[in-house]
Every structure is written in structure tokens, then in C-alpha cells.
Design an enzyme around this catalytic site. Sequence first.
Site, PDB file in Angstrom:
ATOM      1  N   GLY A 151       3.438   2.455  -1.625  1.00 23.65           N
ATOM      2  CA  GLY A 151       4.880   2.507  -1.845  1.00 23.65           C
ATOM      3  C   GLY A 151       5.681   2.787  -0.595  1.00 23.65           C
ATOM      4  O   GLY A 151       5.640   2.043   0.380  1.00 23.65           O
ATOM      5  N   GLY A 177       8.011   2.966  -7.508  1.00 23.54           N
ATOM      6  CA  GLY A 177       9.400   3.155  -7.884  1.00 23.54           C
ATOM      7  C   GLY A 177      10.309   2.203  -7.136  1.00 23.54           C
ATOM      8  O   GLY A 177       9.946   1.621  -6.120  1.00 23.54           O
ATOM      9  N   VAL A 211       0.847  -1.203   0.000  1.00 24.48           N
ATOM     10  CA  VAL A 211       0.000   0.000   0.000  1.00 24.48           C
ATOM     11  C   VAL A 211       0.877   1.246   0.000  1.00 24.48           C
ATOM     12  O   VAL A 211       1.704   1.426   0.895  1.00 24.48           O
ATOM     13  CB  VAL A 211      -0.935   0.029   1.226  1.00 24.48           C
ATOM     14  CG1 VAL A 211      -1.784   1.301   1.205  1.00 24.48           C
ATOM     15  CG2 VAL A 211      -1.822  -1.205   1.267  1.00 24.48           C
ATOM     16  N   LYS A 239      -5.625  -2.160  -2.561  1.00 25.55           N
ATOM     17  CA  LYS A 239      -4.960  -1.496  -1.448  1.00 25.55           C
ATOM     18  C   LYS A 239      -5.966  -1.078  -0.373  1.00 25.55           C
ATOM     19  O   LYS A 239      -5.678  -1.160   0.825  1.00 25.55           O
ATOM     20  CB  LYS A 239      -4.194  -0.277  -1.964  1.00 25.55           C
ATOM     21  CG  LYS A 239      -3.044  -0.642  -2.895  1.00 25.55           C
ATOM     22  CD  LYS A 239      -2.439   0.591  -3.551  1.00 25.55           C
ATOM     23  CE  LYS A 239      -1.301   0.214  -4.480  1.00 25.55           C
ATOM     24  NZ  LYS A 239      -0.755   1.368  -5.210  1.00 25.55           N
TER      25      LYS A 239
END
Length: 403
Positions: A133, A301, A131, A204
Site C-alpha cells: 500500500g 485503502g 506491495v 507481493k
Amino acid sequence: MSVIKVAILGFGTVGEGVYRTIHSHQEELTAVLGKEVEVAAILIKNKNKEREISNAILVTDSFDEILQLPQLDVVVEAIVGKEPAVSYLKKAINSGCHIITANKEMFAHHGKELLKLAEDNNVSVGFEATVAGGIPVIQTLRQLLKINRVHQIQGILNGTSNFILTEMREKKQSFTEALLLAQENGFAEADPTNDVEGFDAFYKTMILSRIAFGEEPNWKDVELEGITTITSELIETAEKLGLRFKHIASISKEGSQINAIIKPTLVDKSHPFYHVEGVQNAVNIQSDIVGGITLQGPGAGMFPTASAVIEDLVFVCQNDTNNKISRPVANSFGEKKTELKEYWLVHGLTKKYLNTTVSFIQDVSDETYIINGTKNNVEQIFSLHKPLCYFPIIGEFKTLINA
């Protein structure tokens, strides 16, 4: 000094980020855990593909080969899809390994099962990376839930959708143009359905519900809408009103009922999500003692997600058993409240279709205007007349009619 041995399943963006972070932050990990952390094995699909991995590490396409290692403490799962991920993690738990996952789709479907299995086998589960990042929302909820009673969580949980909406507003792009740019920058997959239709945010949200309230709403009852109906014209109209479109997931509990809504929403300058732009994620938690807390940061990322995994690595290694979260009892939030009236931006329905249950507030443009009414009233009207779209407005919205 003893060693904590870790296997990483998958060597894509997340898996490689975890591998590199373990090496770059070995000194910090050793200081916190009192042991060195060693990557013992990495599971990959193609053994012939060249990768920058130490020759001392087992690189294999066989998970069973990894489980045969003489010592294995933690399995980090960073692959895509429900299978074979859940099967690998079940095997790891049954072998006595702590597990960490970044796979929100798999964990939304099988998290409860994995947590129970981990409890039975006296191991821990880390899932912070599923959830938002690098935002430590799950660890924050774990801390809050020791005393505070959380009653609502709102979040911008998908960086791809937020990036598209930001580009459409700032650069006056169409949805198609902004999506293409997201794909070119690696923010969206070739098939962006999970992101732009809201499924990623949905998974999420179900994970957050399980943490905050100990259970989930019925998945079929969740109101789910992506961002594909948002046009440049709607974004321009909202901007003239001082509003911005955000794709917001909201989960709340009243009495024993859990309500979840994931859809485009308009926010004004007073709302903490107003300035959350690009691929950033944000989560706002409302609880009874501390009040409101907003967390914001990169939602995806290599290193933001790796950060969440590494924090989970510390968490699982410092907890001998699966950490149970204290949860409020079902009726601790009081009875279901009377539904309040809200402001709504409506497009594609003429005023003649409105009735006395809602109030007309303001003309915005042709077939676009602002009304005030409860969610139930608005939905009843629109279920009969099928407008193009309608969006809630949140924050301390002040209409131009009162200006």
C-alpha cells in the site's frame, strides 16, 4: 505551461483515490514536475453508473477510445485480475505511454515482460502500489540497491490477515468471527481466499524478490501457508509466552539460491513486527551496510494506495527511460550458510515422536510444546508424523525454562 495527461483504468477504491488526489495535490505536483497533471480519461465498466467525475474528462468503457486521444502521457491501471489489465498496459507501452499499476497479481505474473517491453519502448514503469500500500518499500529498495547488498526481506504484506490475527488476540474471537468483521469493515472481500490463504502476500513477495535480487525463486518451491489453521487456543497459548502470531513473508538469498517462505510465524517483543497491528503492513530490510530498516504503515485503502500511485507518477515522469536497478551479482552473498537451530512452537504431536536431532525445551500445554532444531530436522520429523501445526519463533526469544 505544458500538461501531463493521465488516463485511469478503473474507478474503484484505488482509481477514485488517484483521481481525487491528483485534484487535491495539483499545486504540489506542479511544483515538483514543472507541469500540471490532468486526468484526461477514465475507463469504467458501467457507463450508466453515476460518479463524481468532471464532465471535461472522457469516461468510457473502451480502452481503444482512450488510446485515440491526441495526447496521453501516463496510464494508471487500477483494475483487478491479470486480464484485461496486462493487455491494456502492453497497448499503452506500445503507444509510448508510461504505465503505473497497483495490480499485484497481474504484475507478479507479467511484470518482467512489461518491464522489458517498456525498456524497448523507452518508457517507465511504476509499481510501488503493488506491495504494501502506502509504504514506500520499492522506492526504498531502489535507493538502497545503489550500494547496499540486500540479503533478506521480511514483511507483513497483507492487512486482512493481520487484522484477523489482531482481532482474534485482542477480542478473543474465533477465526470465523474475525473474518466476518473484516468483511463488514471492507478489509476482506466476499471471497477472502487470496488474503487468508496467503496468495496476496505471495504475489507481493515475488515482486520484492525481483527488485531485491533481480530474479524470483521457482514458484513451486515457495513454502506457502495461510492463517486458516490458527485457532483461538493457539493465539492464547502464544500470548502466555509473550508471543504474537503474524503472517510473515520472508525472502532471502544465499549464494545463487533464493529462498521464500510465507507462513504464520511467532514473534516476541524484540521483533519490529510485534506491535504491527490491525490492517497495518510492515517491511524489514536487512542489508550489508545500513543493517536493518523497518518501514510500517497502512497497507491498503483509498488514499494510502493512491499515495503510492502518485509517487510513482512523479517517478515515471522524471525518468525518461525505465529505471534499471543495480543488483548484486549471484555470488555476492557468499556460500550457503550452515542451517541454524531455531525455536519452534509445536501443537498436536506427543514428545515420544521426537528424536535426537531436535531438543525438547518446554511443555506449554497438552500436546503443545517448544522445541529447538533446524528447519530441516523439524520438517523431517513432522513429515512422518503429521502434527496439526508447527510455527517458527523469531526474535530474541527467551524460554520460561530459563526464567
